[in-house]
Enzyme design. Structure first.
Site: not given
Ligand SMILES: *Cc1c(COP(=O)(O)O)cnc(C)c1O
Length: 388
Positions: A70, A200, A324
């Site tokens: 993401g 995920h 995070c």
């Molecule tokens: C978890 C998350 C991401 C990041 O996704 P990853 O695949 O872990 O890099 C981005 N935006 C939101 C809103 C998230 O909850």
């Protein structure tokens, strides 16, 4: 007993998604870009996965670009637009509650000479549309607002923002990582030009995501290399993970209605019990539409980290503030943006429920939370002061 209530951070892999991937880790190992028979098999699987995902979203397969996460999708969308449209303008509007993948990308662009306007949210965590309208200027090239917030679950008025963006001919990027597989998302009808999600968070594998890019939207290159993913995400195609993501999303859509109802009822039951049994708490975002499984609760006069560790000792996994930033002891920017004072933001816990959680687990968690908050407050000088 081990209870996982951190589904907004990541989810357990779905069994069918796992099974779908296995052949592509073993015998079907060809490079999906190769023209020979090994490549044709994997190339076909990737094309089929792309179509499954595109169909679920009501978009064209060629509008889906596979990424590694993401965070990567957010980077490609925002930096890609910044690079392709900088001659038209260098102004970007973003909400104050975005994930670091968006937030820090914008901060980085600011150093490169882009101007970033950050939109406030109200006390419920919803972006201010009037402020959005007045922030727009001729140089605005992009608006970025997430669909559902990862800390509170609060859902943003995406369709209204999409309309405002379209009226002003500004591109609209949506981080839909938390809502994908849970909420209805139709980029064409919602006026979304760029949409980001990651497997995920919906019971797919880690390390794979996708970016929807509406046909006609130009993106500058962020990574240079070969011709994969319309040259926007070069590098050998990760066939097994892409197949796993498509299967996981297909399943999430099929189970969505029933699961939203079940998880929503569990969450409401949890919040009801906690509200009745523990004084001086605030359920963040309670008065506005939220994701069904997310519960962000501020326990006044106690430290979130202490609650988290005490729950962990009882086998329960939750998150304090943003997952995070949980290694930093900074109050969550999302809660602060909602006007929650820093000392209360520090006492906030996110319980995020998912499809593997049961009523028994929630009952056990309620008892654990009641006991832990009682103990921690007895030791809290702030609580004793408040009660004097
Ligand atoms: C978890 C998350 C991401 C990041 O996704 P990853 O695949 O872990 O890099 C981005 N935006 C939101 C809103 C998230 O909850």
């Amino acid at each position: 007993m081990k209870i996982y209530l951190d589904n907004n951070a990541t989810t357990r892999l779905d069994d069918d998604a796992f099974d779908a991937m296995i052949p592509f880790f073993k015998e079907e190992y060809g490079n999906a870009f190769s023209l020979h028979l090994f490549g044709r098999e994997t190339g076909k699987a990737v094309a089929e996965s792309r179509k499954v995902i595109a169909d679920l979203l009501g978009v064209l397969p060629e509008e889906i670009i596979f990424t590694g996460s993401g965070t990567e999708g957010d980077n490609l969308a925002i930096r890609g637009v910044a690079r392709a449209y900088k001659n038209r303008g260098k102004h970007i509007i973003v909400s104050s509650i975005e994930h670091p993948g968006v937030r820090n990308t914008c901060k980085d662009l600011e150093k490169e000479g882009f101007e970033i306007t950050v939109l406030n949210v109200d006390k419920n965590g919803v972006v201010d549309l009037e402020q959005l309208k007045s922030a727009i200027k001729d140089e605005t090239i992009l608006i970025s607002v997430m669909h559902a917030n990862n800390e509170t679950g609060v859902i943003q008025p995406i369709e209204e923002i999409g309309k405002i963006a379209k009226e002003n001919k500004i591109l609209f990027h949506v981080d839909a990582v938390q809502s994908m597989g849970k909420l209805e998302i139709n980029p064409k009808e919602m006026g979304i030009d760029l949409l980001v999600f990651t497997a995920h968070k919906f019971y797919g594998p880690k390390g794979v995501g996708a970016l929807y890019v509406r046909n006609g939207v130009r993106l500058g290159k962020v990574i240079t290399g070969g011709g994969q993913e319309r040259k926007l995400r070069p590098g050998t195609t990760n066939t097994p993970l892409i197949v796993g993501m498509a299967k996981a999303l297909e399943k999430a859509y099929a189970e969505r209605e029933e699961e939203n109802k079940r998880v929503g009822e569990l969450r409401d039951y949890f919040e009801e019990e906690i509200s009745v049994r523990i004084p001086e708490i605030v359920i963040n975002g309670k008065n506005v539409p939220r994701l069904p499984g997310t519960s962000s609760i501020t326990f006044k006069y106690v430290e979130g980290e202490s609650i988290l560790l005490s729950l962990s000792m009882k086998g329960i996994a939750v998150s304090s503030g943003s997952a995070c930033s949980s290694d930093e002891l900074q109050a969550s920017h999302v809660l602060l943006a909602m006007g929650i004072p820093a000392e209360f933001a520090h006492g906030t816990i996110r319980f995020s429920l998912g499809k593997y959680n049961t009523k028994e687990e929630i009952d056990y968690t309620i008892e654990a939370v009641v006991e832990i908050i009682g103990k921690l407050r007895m030791m809290s000088p702030l609580w004793n002061e408040f009660n004097r």
